[in-house]
Design an enzyme around this catalytic site. Structure first.
Site, PDB file in Angstrom:
ATOM      1  CG  HIS A  17       5.223  -0.383  -5.472  1.00 16.28           C
ATOM      2  ND1 HIS A  17       5.208   0.694  -5.091  1.00 16.28           N
ATOM      3  CD2 HIS A  17       3.862  -1.335  -5.222  1.00 16.28           C
ATOM      4  CE1 HIS A  17       3.866   0.729  -4.184  1.00 16.28           C
ATOM      5  NE2 HIS A  17       2.976  -0.379  -3.942  1.00 16.28           N
ATOM      6  NE  ARG A  18       7.965  -6.725  -2.871  1.00 19.83           N
ATOM      7  CZ  ARG A  18       8.145  -8.118  -2.583  1.00 19.83           C
ATOM      8  NH1 ARG A  18       8.204  -9.075  -3.571  1.00 19.83           N
ATOM      9  NH2 ARG A  18       7.398  -8.149  -1.698  1.00 19.83           N
ATOM     10  CB  SER A  19       7.444  -1.706   0.953  1.00 16.86           C
ATOM     11  OG  SER A  19       8.291  -2.809   0.998  1.00 16.86           O
ATOM     12  CD  GLN A  47       2.549  -4.014   4.046  1.00 20.19           C
ATOM     13  OE1 GLN A  47       2.142  -4.383   4.547  1.00 20.19           O
ATOM     14  NE2 GLN A  47       2.201  -4.328   2.286  1.00 20.19           N
ATOM     15  CD  GLU A  48       0.355  -1.809   0.237  1.00 21.34           C
ATOM     16  OE1 GLU A  48      -0.349  -1.887  -0.851  1.00 21.34           O
ATOM     17  OE2 GLU A  48       1.220  -2.116   0.313  1.00 21.34           O
ATOM     18  CG  ASP A 107      -1.842  -5.913   0.557  1.00 19.43           C
ATOM     19  OD1 ASP A 107      -2.375  -6.097   1.323  1.00 19.43           O
ATOM     20  OD2 ASP A 107      -0.587  -5.255   0.407  1.00 19.43           O
ATOM     21  CG  HIS A 156       5.254  -0.843   3.748  1.00 20.65           C
ATOM     22  ND1 HIS A 156       4.316  -0.896   3.027  1.00 20.65           N
ATOM     23  CD2 HIS A 156       5.749  -1.875   3.769  1.00 20.65           C
ATOM     24  CE1 HIS A 156       4.859  -1.901   2.248  1.00 20.65           C
ATOM     25  NE2 HIS A 156       5.455  -3.130   2.935  1.00 20.65           N
ATOM     26  CD  GLU A 180       3.905   0.184  -0.283  1.00 24.31           C
ATOM     27  OE1 GLU A 180       2.459   0.694  -0.876  1.00 24.31           O
ATOM     28  OE2 GLU A 180       4.278  -0.793  -0.861  1.00 24.31           O
ATOM     29  CE  LYS A 235       4.295  -6.940  -3.838  1.00 27.65           C
ATOM     30  NZ  LYS A 235       4.028  -7.747  -2.563  1.00 27.65           N
ATOM     31  CE  LYS A 248       0.560  -2.610  -3.542  1.00 22.28           C
ATOM     32  NZ  LYS A 248       0.279  -3.806  -2.418  1.00 22.28           N
ATOM     33  CG  ASP A 278       1.221  -9.814  -2.325  1.00 24.10           C
ATOM     34  OD1 ASP A 278       2.231 -10.011  -3.518  1.00 24.10           O
ATOM     35  OD2 ASP A 278       1.533  -8.196  -1.666  1.00 24.10           O
ATOM     36  CD  GLU A 337      -1.985  -6.764  -2.007  1.00 22.73           C
ATOM     37  OE1 GLU A 337      -2.386  -5.492  -2.868  1.00 22.73           O
ATOM     38  OE2 GLU A 337      -0.707  -6.821  -2.457  1.00 22.73           O
ATOM     39  CB  SER A 383       5.208  -7.034   3.752  1.00 23.30           C
ATOM     40  OG  SER A 383       4.708  -6.450   2.990  1.00 23.30           O
TER      41      SER A 383
HETATM   42  C1  2PG Z   1       2.637  -5.797  -1.171  1.00 16.02           C
HETATM   43  C2  2PG Z   1       4.099  -4.557  -1.073  1.00 16.02           C
HETATM   44  C3  2PG Z   1       3.408  -3.876  -2.094  1.00 16.02           C
HETATM   45  P1  2PG Z   1       5.506  -5.615   0.718  1.00 16.02           P
HETATM   46  O1  2PG Z   1       2.827  -6.093  -0.082  1.00 16.02           O
HETATM   47  O2  2PG Z   1       1.784  -5.577  -1.928  1.00 16.02           O
HETATM   48  O3  2PG Z   1       3.120  -2.671  -1.437  1.00 16.02           O
HETATM   49  O4  2PG Z   1       4.408  -4.700  -0.082  1.00 16.02           O
HETATM   50  O5  2PG Z   1       6.668  -5.066  -1.042  1.00 16.02           O
HETATM   51  O6  2PG Z   1       6.791  -4.929   1.858  1.00 16.02           O
HETATM   52  O7  2PG Z   1       5.830  -6.844   0.491  1.00 16.02           O
HETATM   53 MG    MG Z   2       0.383  -7.574  -0.601  1.00  9.53          MG
END
Ligand code: 2PG
Ligand code: MG
Length: 399
Positions: A340-342, A138-139, A217, A130, A182, A312, A363, A287, A260, A21
């Site tokens: 981190h990233r997905s 998403q999270e 998130d 994800h 994740e 990130k 995270k 983000d 988020e 994403s």
């Molecule tokens: C986010 C990230 C990590 P992605 O949106 O915060 O959880 O996802 O790496 O897919 O951008």
């Molecule tokens: Mg995010």
């Protein structure tokens, strides 16, 4: 992709992750296109590392991180690292940092100056891009905040994760206990409320109601429809104002302490309005809105859009630029969540960066799958090295 750096006195290795994403304003991840590897190959970025970048860095002092990163930016010469690829520059920048730490015989977190172990946000239920379960958000994360040490907070997180598995198996059947990108479960919940209720039940079964809170998130860009300027959540179309009401009511009925990307990546004013409504109760994290980019962060600060930045390194392409964003946050009394990233790798540099920057939040996914546990295991190792433990608990959260 991975890069290795060698000097006469040491070496360093680091990898750049990838996101599903990604924000449109992120630095560019250079992929080859074409047929091989489904277009996802990185041979051009690898050639940039072994060619232009290696030639420019030969003989450079590896402990001069800012000099190295300025050189990478200059060599690339674009706004978004599209010439060399942010995957190439991120891997090299971090490998140099690891090499400098290795030369001195210390962990990278020490080189970065901090010694506060972050509290972990563990993403235990995946939706959005994800997972394929039809959940918009998403999270869904558990945030074990009120424990004396990192290892105890991680144990609680792990217990809750496994209890959640049992609850999902009972409610949706064992076939629903597969995991998303994740490492969180991806059951076919019917609504955001249902998903949050599952987490609360798992926390309750483990007896941690007062010690573990929730974080989300939304990654709202992924369910935003620009044509109708509306968001599709739980099967309904909502305006930004209605979505804001939705979050406020969720925060009333569930113990959510961090939220988020509640709106799409251009919605500076909607972020600001929601932040004001949730002030003192919920941390608003940016983000995709800010993409670890100092200019976008400065705009978000001016608008009052965030209380904490999601950091990130590969969104911007070098460690020094990410640190500049963190410095700007510190100056403005904002928090930072290192993330981190997905699409992660086994590289655990973000654990060191989180301890080094010392903002107290990380995270890094579920306590499952080696690319996620690598970060938590690294934090456990750092905890053993720090005599006082230095655990941040809830202190890094900015409400
Ligand atoms: C986010 C990230 C990590 P992605 O949106 O915060 O959880 O996802 O790496 O897919 O951008
Ligand atoms: Mg995010």
């Amino acid at each position: 992709m991975q890069a290795d750096v060698y000097t006469a006195r040491g070496n360093g290795r680091a990898s750049s992750p990838s996101g599903a994403s990604t924000g449109v304003h992120e630095a560019l991840e250079l992929r080859d296109g074409g047929k091989k590897w489904g277009g996802k190959g990185v041979s051009k970025a690898v050639a940039n590392v072994n060619g232009k970048i290696a030639r420019a860095l030969a003989g450079f002092d590896v402990s001069d991180q800012q000099g190295i990163d300025a050189l990478l930016c200059g060599l690339d010469g674009t706004e978004n690292k599209s010439r060399l690829g942010a995957n190439a520059t991120t891997a090299v920048s971090l490998a140099c940092a690891q090499c400098a730490a290795n030369e001195r015989g210390v962990g990278l977190y020490r080189l970065l100056g901090g010694k506060k172990i972050p509290a972990p946000m563990l993403n235990v239920l995946n939706g959005g891009k994800h997972a394929g379960n039809g959940v918009s958000i998403q999270e869904f994360m558990i945030f074990p905040l009120y424990f004396p040490t990192f290892s105890e907070s991680l144990r609680a997180g792990s217990e809750i994760y496994h209890s959640l598995r049992g609850i999902i198996a009972e409610k949706y059947g064992a076939q629903a206990t597969g995991v998303g990108d994740e490492g969180g479960f991806a059951p076919p919940c019917r609504s955001t409320d249902d998903a949050l209720a599952l987490l609360e039940r798992a926390i309750g079964e483990c007896g941690y109601q007062k010690k573990v809170l929730l974080a989300m998130d939304a990654a709202a860009t992924s369910f935003y429809d620009a044509k109708s300027a509306s968001y599709k959540v739980d099967g309904k179309r909502l305006s930004a104002g209605e979505l804001s009401d939705f979050y406020v009511s969720l925060a009333k009925s569930h113990p959510i302490i961090s939220l988020e990307d509640p709106f799409c990546e251009e919605a500076f004013q909607d972020f600001a309005a929601l932040r004001a409504r949730l002030a003192g109760r919920v941390q608003l994290v940016a983000d995709d809105l800010t993409v670890t980019n100092v200019e976008r962060l400065a705009k978000a600060i001016e608008c009052g859009s965030l209380s904490s930045l999601l950091l990130k390194v590969n969104q911007v392409g070098t460690l020094s630029e990410a640190i500049s964003a963190a410095v700007l946050c510190r100056r403005n009394h904002l928090g930072v969540v290192v993330s981190h990233r997905s699409g992660e790798t086994e590289d655990a540099s973000i654990a060191d960066i989180a301890v080094g920057l010392g903002f107290g939040q990380i995270k890094a996914g579920a306590p499952c799958r080696a690319e996620r546990t690598a970060k938590y295991n690294r934090l456990l190792q750092i905890e053993e090295e720090l005599p006082s433990g230095g655990f941040a608990r809830a202190s890094g959260i900015v409400l």
